[in-house]
Motif scaffolding. Structure first.
Motif: not given
Length: 249
Positions: A120-129
């Motif tokens: 949950p807390y890293i999902a958006r970051y991985i998607k962004a990079i």
């Protein structure tokens, strides 16, 4: 075991449809707000629409119709905060851990990964990079009940690790307070800084995703000269130095 929800105590200030949008984006869904409608971005994995539809129906909030997210019960949108509870084990995306400079230079987008496979807390970051052209094979948000742990990203080879480091040093380090290690692969997490780290990851992920097209152009400009001869004659660090030199021009 996850013991805290670090977005549950008033982090999101919006209500209704806007709250649903912000929470779903934070959980890693690539969405866009267009003419008061929530749309699923074409950067998303093909499975994300189905997974998102299941979530909305489970919480009696709405449904997905094509690429439109329909929020039909705004009184239930607070339930979406439960998406930051539970979670998956450390995730592995690809069977190959290494892609060289030539493969990296050809990729406009990183690997599209289903949101359900991301913690949950890293999902958006991985998607962004990923949307900015960085290739990863694993990640962990470090929220598993330990007093001390690490946010970790496994990059698919030196080129992606180097490019992630370059993006931070060149564009984001002055605006966001995240204490990466020297290779920009992990962040030490404790109970004292955990909430701030997760919230900062969410903030910078939003900026990176908004900048994705510009970042892709920088990547394409700085790597288009790489070919088989370059790969044969120069080592990874030498190529990386040239890539950064061109990117800064």
């Amino acid at each position: 075991m996850r013991i805290n929800n670090y977005f549950a105590d008033g982090y999101f200030k919006s209500t209704g449809t806007r709250l649903a949008y912000e929470v779903l984006c934070a959980r890693g869904f690539l969405l866009e707000y267009v003419d008061s409608k929530i749309m699923i971005s074409d950067n998303s994995h093909i499975k994300d629409a189905r997974y998102l539809d299941e979530i909305l129906r489970t919480y009696d909030i709405g449904r997905v119709c094509g690429d439109i997210v329909l929020i039909q019960d705004i009184d239930n949108t607070q339930r979406l905060l439960q998406l930051f509870e539970g979670g998956q084990q450390i995730r592995q995306e690809m069977c190959c851990y290494y892609y060289d400079w030539r493969y990296f230079s050809r990729r406009v987008h990183g690997f599209k990964v289903p949101t359900i496979d991301l913690e949950p807390y890293i999902a958006r970051y991985i998607k962004a990079i990923s949307s900015a052209g960085v290739l990863t094979y694993s990640c962990c948000d470090g929220n598993h009940g330990e007093k001390e742990s690490y946010v970790r990203i496994g990059f698919s080879g030196y080129p992606s690790m180097m490019w992630h480091r370059f993006l931070w040093k060149e564009y984001y380090s002055k605006s966001f307070a995240l204490d990466w290690d020297c290779n920009y692969t992990c962040i030490r997490v404790t109970e004292d800084n955990r909430k701030d780290i997760y919230r900062e990851l969410n903030r910078v992920a939003a900026d990176i995703y908004a900048d994705r097209e510009a970042l892709r152009k920088v990547k394409q400009k700085s790597t288009r000269w790489i070919n088989r001869r370059v790969i044969r004659e120069y080592n990874e660090e030498e190529i990386g130095s040239k890539v950064i030199q061109v990117a800064k021009q």
